[in-house]
Write an enzyme that holds these catalytic residues in place. Structure first.
Site, PDB file in Angstrom:
ATOM      1  N   ASP A   1      -2.946   1.220  -5.012  1.00  0.00           N
ATOM      2  CA  ASP A   1      -2.043   2.374  -4.951  1.00  0.00           C
ATOM      3  C   ASP A   1      -0.638   2.015  -4.464  1.00  0.00           C
ATOM      4  O   ASP A   1       0.232   2.886  -4.387  1.00  0.00           O
ATOM      5  CB  ASP A   1      -2.661   3.532  -4.159  1.00  0.00           C
ATOM      6  CG  ASP A   1      -2.771   3.278  -2.669  1.00  0.00           C
ATOM      7  OD1 ASP A   1      -1.995   2.493  -2.117  1.00  0.00           O
ATOM      8  OD2 ASP A   1      -3.663   3.911  -2.042  1.00  0.00           O
TER       9      ASP A   1
ATOM     10  N   HIS B   1      -0.244   3.671   1.673  1.00  0.00           N
ATOM     11  CA  HIS B   1      -0.671   4.212   2.973  1.00  0.00           C
ATOM     12  C   HIS B   1      -0.643   3.122   4.041  1.00  0.00           C
ATOM     13  O   HIS B   1      -0.939   1.960   3.745  1.00  0.00           O
ATOM     14  CB  HIS B   1      -2.114   4.725   2.879  1.00  0.00           C
ATOM     15  CG  HIS B   1      -2.365   5.625   1.716  1.00  0.00           C
ATOM     16  ND1 HIS B   1      -2.801   5.146   0.492  1.00  0.00           N
ATOM     17  CD2 HIS B   1      -2.238   6.954   1.574  1.00  0.00           C
ATOM     18  CE1 HIS B   1      -2.927   6.161  -0.355  1.00  0.00           C
ATOM     19  NE2 HIS B   1      -2.587   7.278   0.276  1.00  0.00           N
TER      20      HIS B   1
ATOM     21  N   ASP C   1       0.852  -1.195   0.000  1.00  0.00           N
ATOM     22  CA  ASP C   1       0.000   0.000   0.000  1.00  0.00           C
ATOM     23  C   ASP C   1       0.891   1.249   0.000  1.00  0.00           C
ATOM     24  O   ASP C   1       2.004   1.222   0.526  1.00  0.00           O
ATOM     25  CB  ASP C   1      -0.852  -0.024   1.293  1.00  0.00           C
ATOM     26  CG  ASP C   1      -2.134   0.801   1.203  1.00  0.00           C
ATOM     27  OD1 ASP C   1      -2.099   1.880   0.602  1.00  0.00           O
ATOM     28  OD2 ASP C   1      -3.155   0.352   1.755  1.00  0.00           O
TER      29      ASP C   1
ATOM     30  N   HIS D   1     -11.647   3.326   4.953  1.00  0.00           N
ATOM     31  CA  HIS D   1     -10.587   2.494   4.344  1.00  0.00           C
ATOM     32  C   HIS D   1      -9.196   2.886   4.845  1.00  0.00           C
ATOM     33  O   HIS D   1      -8.232   2.177   4.574  1.00  0.00           O
ATOM     34  CB  HIS D   1     -10.661   2.507   2.805  1.00  0.00           C
ATOM     35  CG  HIS D   1     -10.275   3.806   2.150  1.00  0.00           C
ATOM     36  ND1 HIS D   1     -10.078   3.919   0.790  1.00  0.00           N
ATOM     37  CD2 HIS D   1     -10.061   5.051   2.660  1.00  0.00           C
ATOM     38  CE1 HIS D   1      -9.748   5.175   0.487  1.00  0.00           C
ATOM     39  NE2 HIS D   1      -9.739   5.871   1.597  1.00  0.00           N
TER      40      HIS D   1
END
Ligand code: MG
Ligand code: MG
Length: 309
Positions: free
Chosen positions: A231, A128, A126, A143
């Site tokens: 992402d 994040h 990820d 999320h």
């Protein structure tokens, strides 16, 4: 990877992302040939269909910015039950849907691991860390919270369902991180979670970092769940995601991760999340995801079709 029976489970949740489109993720992955790619590598595939959205739960939490909490709480509750049941045999592959779905899938897998007396390891791919609590989130998009929830951090009581089993933070490793909020940075420090950001990848390259993680999982006879946020990839190769952050994993880095995971034979379940087909360009992101999953299931460089965009 030894021969598996992969169970495809569509999870059309978008309530955790703050924008529409992720609910089309399972359809796009099917259209891009996910089942056929896995089957062509000699594995069994059972498409269990797409789950229907559950009725909202009476969840509440005193943070006015939270979006769709009753809907997300209901998905988490349902997915924990589905993931627990489907992990009894075969390899569940959850096709999202936004990343709030992992709060449910991993909750069920943690319960399964506890029942088996095994340790559940989570590889979080990820941009994040998704380590906000329902209290600290400023966007209100749930999320951004699943890792904090699953590792039993404070800030969820009354909002998301009580966990049957938490994930030990020392068994969570994040790879590809490059966008961290201040509250997350503070909470991550001393949490025990392994955070390998893009700088670590740039400095050391991905293979030795991942090899060390996999050696730990093997040494502890762990189950390994991979949670793959689109992402994680650089937006230049994977535009179909609502939370693009520049400087992500390259095409080869991402394939290398999947190839090493294949060679390890350790992966027992997978989430593919945050694909937003509404933002895609002629299906290229969905197609790339299918190719990456094929690498996880054993496709070699020499059998990879050449694609032009
Ligand atoms: Mg995420
Ligand atoms: Mg992300």
């Amino acid at each position: 990877m030894t021969r598996r029976v992969c169970k495809l489970i569509g999870v059309p949740v978008q309530d955790g992302s703050g924008r529409r489109g992720c609910e089309m993720g399972p359809a796009a992955l099917r259209a891009a040939g996910l089942a056929e790619a896995i089957a062509s590598l000699g594995h069994g595939v059972a498409d269990l269909g797409t789950l229907a959205p559950p009725p909202p739960l009476p969840a509440s939490y005193p943070n006015p910015v939270l979006k769709n909490l009753p809907q997300v709480a209901a998905w988490v509750d349902k997915l924990a039950a589905v993931a627990f049941a489907e992990s009894a045999e075969g390899m569940p592959l959850f096709m999202g849907g936004d990343h709030s779905l992992s709060a449910g899938t991993i909750a069920g897998l943690a319960r399964r691991a506890a029942l088996l007396g095994r340790k559940l390891f989570v590889l979080w791919l990820d941009a994040h860390p998704d380590f906000h609590s329902l209290h600290s989130t400023e966007s209100g998009n749930i999320h951004g919270t699943p890792v904090a929830y699953l590792t039993g951090q404070p800030g969820f009581a009354g909002g998301l369902p009580q966990l049957a089993a938490t994930v030990d933070p020392r068994h969570v490793a994040m790879l590809g991180i490059r966008s961290v909020d201040t509250a997350e940075r503070r909470a991550l420090a001393g949490s025990g979670i392994t955070v390998l950001d893009m700088r670590a990848i740039d400095e050391h390259s991905i293979a030795p970092l991942l090899r060390r993680l996999l050696e730990r999982v093997r040494a502890e006879d762990g189950l390994l769940h991979v949670s793959f946020d689109v992402d994680f990839l650089d937006p230049a190769i994977a535009p179909a995601v609502g939370t693009t952050v520049p400087g992500g994993a390259s095409f080869r880095e991402a394939h290398l991760v999947m190839e090493m995971l294949h060679d390890s034979d350790l992966v027992t379940s997978l989430d593919l999340v945050e694909l937003n087909p509404f933002l895609d360009e002629r299906g290229r992101t969905a197609t790339l995801l299918v190719d990456l999953v094929a690498s996880l299931f054993g496709r070699h460089v020499l059998d990879r079709p050449t694609r032009s965009f």
